[in-house]
Design an enzyme around this catalytic site. Structure first.
Site, PDB file in Angstrom:
ATOM      1  N   HIS A  40      -4.690   2.771   4.514  1.00 14.45           N
ATOM      2  CA  HIS A  40      -4.719   1.912   3.312  1.00 14.45           C
ATOM      3  C   HIS A  40      -5.333   2.720   1.994  1.00 14.45           C
ATOM      4  O   HIS A  40      -5.872   2.098   0.966  1.00 14.45           O
ATOM      5  CB  HIS A  40      -5.714   0.642   3.293  1.00 14.45           C
ATOM      6  CG  HIS A  40      -5.057  -0.358   4.426  1.00 14.45           C
ATOM      7  ND1 HIS A  40      -5.257  -0.141   5.724  1.00 14.45           N
ATOM      8  CD2 HIS A  40      -4.230  -1.370   4.225  1.00 14.45           C
ATOM      9  CE1 HIS A  40      -4.665  -1.068   6.379  1.00 14.45           C
ATOM     10  NE2 HIS A  40      -4.032  -1.750   5.719  1.00 14.45           N
ATOM     11  N   PHE A  66       0.845  -1.133  -0.017  1.00 12.46           N
ATOM     12  CA  PHE A  66      -0.240   0.067   0.024  1.00 12.46           C
ATOM     13  C   PHE A  66       0.962   0.983   0.153  1.00 12.46           C
ATOM     14  O   PHE A  66       1.952   1.224   0.669  1.00 12.46           O
ATOM     15  CB  PHE A  66      -1.063   0.033   1.086  1.00 12.46           C
ATOM     16  CG  PHE A  66      -1.995  -1.009   1.332  1.00 12.46           C
ATOM     17  CD1 PHE A  66      -3.273  -0.663   0.786  1.00 12.46           C
ATOM     18  CD2 PHE A  66      -1.722  -2.211   1.731  1.00 12.46           C
ATOM     19  CE1 PHE A  66      -4.088  -1.795   0.837  1.00 12.46           C
ATOM     20  CE2 PHE A  66      -2.816  -3.175   1.681  1.00 12.46           C
ATOM     21  CZ  PHE A  66      -3.996  -2.977   1.275  1.00 12.46           C
ATOM     22  N   ALA A  67       0.432   2.238  -0.635  1.00 12.70           N
ATOM     23  CA  ALA A  67       1.346   3.504  -0.523  1.00 12.70           C
ATOM     24  C   ALA A  67       1.692   4.189   0.530  1.00 12.70           C
ATOM     25  O   ALA A  67       2.381   4.630   0.988  1.00 12.70           O
ATOM     26  CB  ALA A  67       0.422   4.597  -1.356  1.00 12.70           C
ATOM     27  N   ASP A  68       0.582   3.880   1.768  1.00 10.19           N
ATOM     28  CA  ASP A  68       0.755   4.482   2.927  1.00 10.19           C
ATOM     29  C   ASP A  68       1.820   3.521   3.724  1.00 10.19           C
ATOM     30  O   ASP A  68       2.537   4.074   4.960  1.00 10.19           O
ATOM     31  CB  ASP A  68      -0.297   3.864   3.876  1.00 10.19           C
ATOM     32  CG  ASP A  68      -1.755   4.388   3.239  1.00 10.19           C
ATOM     33  OD1 ASP A  68      -2.133   5.576   3.926  1.00 10.19           O
ATOM     34  OD2 ASP A  68      -2.339   3.763   2.269  1.00 10.19           O
ATOM     35  N   ILE A  72       4.936   2.863   2.089  1.00 12.10           N
ATOM     36  CA  ILE A  72       6.352   3.145   1.489  1.00 12.10           C
ATOM     37  C   ILE A  72       6.970   3.877   2.194  1.00 12.10           C
ATOM     38  O   ILE A  72       8.282   3.917   2.011  1.00 12.10           O
ATOM     39  CB  ILE A  72       6.095   4.136   0.075  1.00 12.10           C
ATOM     40  CG1 ILE A  72       6.843   3.494  -0.804  1.00 12.10           C
ATOM     41  CG2 ILE A  72       5.554   5.518   0.238  1.00 12.10           C
ATOM     42  CD1 ILE A  72       6.914   4.501  -2.278  1.00 12.10           C
ATOM     43  N   PRO A  90       8.878   3.374   5.138  1.00 10.33           N
ATOM     44  CA  PRO A  90      10.039   2.786   5.568  1.00 10.33           C
ATOM     45  C   PRO A  90      10.890   2.605   4.380  1.00 10.33           C
ATOM     46  O   PRO A  90      12.340   2.445   4.804  1.00 10.33           O
ATOM     47  CB  PRO A  90       9.672   1.226   6.038  1.00 10.33           C
ATOM     48  CG  PRO A  90       8.337   1.556   6.377  1.00 10.33           C
ATOM     49  CD  PRO A  90       7.529   2.692   5.439  1.00 10.33           C
TER      50      PRO A  90
END
Length: 673
Positions: free
Chosen positions: A461, A415-417, A419, A421
């Site tokens: 998400h 999920f883009a959320d 990314i 880390p």
């Protein structure tokens, strides 16, 4: 060793000339040279910023290193762009070195990616080697406390990769002591990584270091398994030229370290084994003279030209024009976006054995949480399509090493959320690699990122992250809105030698969101390629209305395309819509041309609008088209909230939609229709 000592001495004596920050290898010479003498031309090594002795040992001349020290034009590693002892090399007669950054411990993941790639090459017999290649990742002791180093250890141990993690432990991390920073040394820390062998070495004693590193190299070269070497060293020099030893160390600590000077230990060993003192003095004097001459030659060397600053931002891509068949004559049924991606990757994997696909849950069992890789694991096996742990940094950063050895990794962040880390690797390693290696190491990868909100996905998400990514220089970003574009852009990303991020709206994958039926298209043929940087006018205003000054243009991408199409229905031929398709590079020529024609413009995004990509684009349009505008360039996006609420009523309130867009269009066109 005497060359390295003479270099450190002459740098210290000429502080007014060695003005750029640098570290030296004083105290670390023995373990570094012992390592260097084991390396072969098939091997790969990632030195860290104190590893000048290692570089001397593998064959680089002091003059070459000094060109980087003084940031000269002919610096062989970075063309005057990076710090001293930050190498990047493809020299055929030496071990290869990917771009090296300054970020502590961050080389662990890209370098483990090299080992991952070499294992893949060996398993599929893609290349023959004279000697089994070994990968060395060199680090300081305090870097081991970085979480990303643990991700590298975990992956190397789990997959049994041919890598040596060399940890040079001088007990200092700038002014932070080992007791302040960690509970144990790297050797004990690594005990928790089952499958990662370990050994300790006295890194101040050249003989012991040489014998120990030979054992480590033989193990990895023959067994093809990972090992960690913890080498105890001393810090005789400064942390860097900018953080001097007297700032934070007392005389007792300095004397303790000087007592184990590797040069003195080796000198004593040689004297005890019959080497004449006079011979050693001759070597020392000869080295000093050589360094003085090399240093003066480096001082006199040419500086980079100002014009060279913009070279190698990206590697040149061969994909510049739309090619192939977008609508095959025999095609009848439309496909959804998610299938377009699956088919594109399948075609690429059939044709190119260097393609490997990995990420969280992309393997055979479910084929992605959105079924975006379904069937691929079954068709290509778990060595080409496989699951990873929850390691976004490793997933993204390992593509550096995979690309360097000639593979084409396609990876996915679930999920883009999530990314964030991986942003460290994306910024520190991937985006800068081509630029700071002076074109030697562009990172050729595809990073797939499901993005966007719909249907109550909630705060972790549903996020949009394109503005954060667009601020990273040196990467490319696509954001397709339909199946045909998706397939064509993914093919372009594959043949592009640069890092490419595919932002894939979850709500468009299956066209389940009302109003997104047009995301389904006829599937393009296998040869279809759509280059980055080519926007499309998906709805045109009439020439008659344009001539009367009663039209506007909406510039958008992703889900915004469908909000724009729905809202525009109310305004007949007075509204034009441009689908950007890619955010970097951006088709400014088309944007500016159409804005100048219409005189009125709105930039539409799903992101929170404040400080966004859309706002920045609106400014650029205003500046480039100012004399042609009838009204300020407008923007519309989500409310400036920290996250997307899970409740559907709140989600709707936050996000743009066709109804909100209609109101904006009416405001803009009010005085002209």
């Amino acid at each position: 060793m005497m060359l390295a000592k003479a270099m450190a001495d002459i740098y210290e004596e000429n502080r007014n000339i060695t003005k750029y920050v640098h570290s030296t290898s004083r105290g670390h010479e023995a373990i570094q040279l012992a390592t260097a003498y084991q390396l072969k031309k098939e091997d790969w090594v990632s030195p860290y910023y104190r590893d000048e002795s290692l570089l001397l040992g593998i064959g680089f001349e002091p003059y070459q290193l000094m060109l980087q020290l003084l940031a000269k034009k002919d610096d062989p590693f970075s063309g005057g762009r990076s710090y001293y002892s930050h190498p990047a090399s493809l020299d055929e007669d030496k071990p290869k070195i990917i771009h090296q950054s300054s970020a502590t411990g961050m080389q662990a993941i890209p370098t483990t990616g090299v080992a991952q790639g070499l294992k893949y090459i060996e398993e599929f017999n893609l290349k023959n080697f004279e000697n089994n290649p070994v990968v060395v990742c060199s680090m300081g002791d305090n870097s081991v406390t970085e979480g990303e180093v643990s991700e590298a250890f975990q992956f190397a141990a789990l997959h049994q990769l041919p890598i040596i993690f060399l940890v040079q432990d001088n007990e200092w991390g700038i002014s932070v002591t080992k007791d302040e920073a960690r509970t144990c040394d790297a050797h004990d820390f690594a005990a928790g990584f089952v499958g990662l062998s370990r050994m300790r070495i006295d890194g101040t004693d050249f003989v012991k270091s040489f014998e120990g590193m030979k054992t480590a190299f033989d193990f990895v070269r023959n067994e093809r398994k990972p090992i960690l070497v913890c080498a105890k060293t001393v810090l005789i020099g400064h942390h860097t030229s900018g953080v001097r030893r007297e700032f934070y160390r007392d005389e007792a600590d300095l004397e303790k370290h000087r007592a184990k000077d590797p040069g003195n230990i080796l000198r004593k060993y040689l004297l005890n084994n019959g080497i004449d003192e006079e011979e050693l003095q001759k070597i020392t004097k000869k080295c000093r003279l050589e360094i003085e001459e090399s240093f003066q030659k480096a001082i006199d060397a040419e500086d980079p030209s100002p014009e060279s600053a913009t070279q190698h931002i990206f590697a040149t891509t061969p994909i510049t024009e739309e090619t192939g068949t977008r609508i095959p004559p025999e095609a009848k049924e439309k496909i959804v976006m998610v299938d377009a991606a699956i088919h594109a990757i399948q075609e690429l994997m059939n044709k190119h054995p260097e393609v490997v696909l990995y990420g969280q849950d992309v393997g055979e069992r479910i084929g992605g949480v959105f079924r975006e890789t379904v069937t691929l694991g079954q068709k290509f096996g778990n060595k080409r399509v496989f699951n990873t742990a929850i390691q976004e940094a490793y997933i993204i950063g390992s593509t550096v090493g995979m690309s360097a050895v000639g593979l084409k990794p396609i990876v996915e962040v679930q999920f883009a959320d999530y990314i964030y880390p991986g942003i460290n690797q994306l910024v520190t390693e991937i985006s800068k690699s081509n630029y700071l290696s002076f074109g030697k190491f562009p990172v050729s990868n595809i990073i797939r990122v499901p993005i966007g909100a719909y249907g109550g996905g909630g705060p972790y998400h549903s996020g949009s992250v394109e503005s954060i990514l667009a601020n990273i220089k040196g990467i490319k970003i696509a954001y397709p809105s339909n199946a045909a574009d998706f397939k064509g852009l993914l093919k372009a990303a594959f043949y592009d030698p640069n890092p490419c991020i595919m932002l894939e709206h979850k709500g468009l994958y299956w066209s389940k969101v009302p109003g997104t039926e047009d995301a389904k298209t006829i599937e393009p043929a296998e040869d279809y390629i759509l280059p980055f940087g080519k926007a499309e006018i998906i709805k045109r205003a009439s020439e008659d209305e344009i001539s009367k000054g009663r039209t506007m243009v909406i510039i958008t991408y992703g889900m915004g395309v469908y909000w724009a199409k729905e809202a525009a229905q109310k305004f007949g031929e007075n509204v034009e819509i441009i689908d950007l398709r890619t955010l970097i590079p951006l088709d400014e020529n088309l944007i500016f041309e159409r804005v100048k024609l219409h005189g009125k413009c709105l930039v539409l995004t799903e992101e929170q609008i404040q400080n966004s990509f859309a706002e920045a684009l609106a400014f650029r349009i205003s500046k480039a088209c100012f004399r042609f505008l009838d009204a300020p360039v407008e923007t519309l996006g989500a409310l400036n909230l920290p996250a997307v609420p899970i409740n559907l009523i709140l989600e709707k309130e936050m996000l743009p939609n066709a109804e909100k867009l209609e109101q904006k269009i009416e405001e803009i066109l009010l005085e002209t229709i």
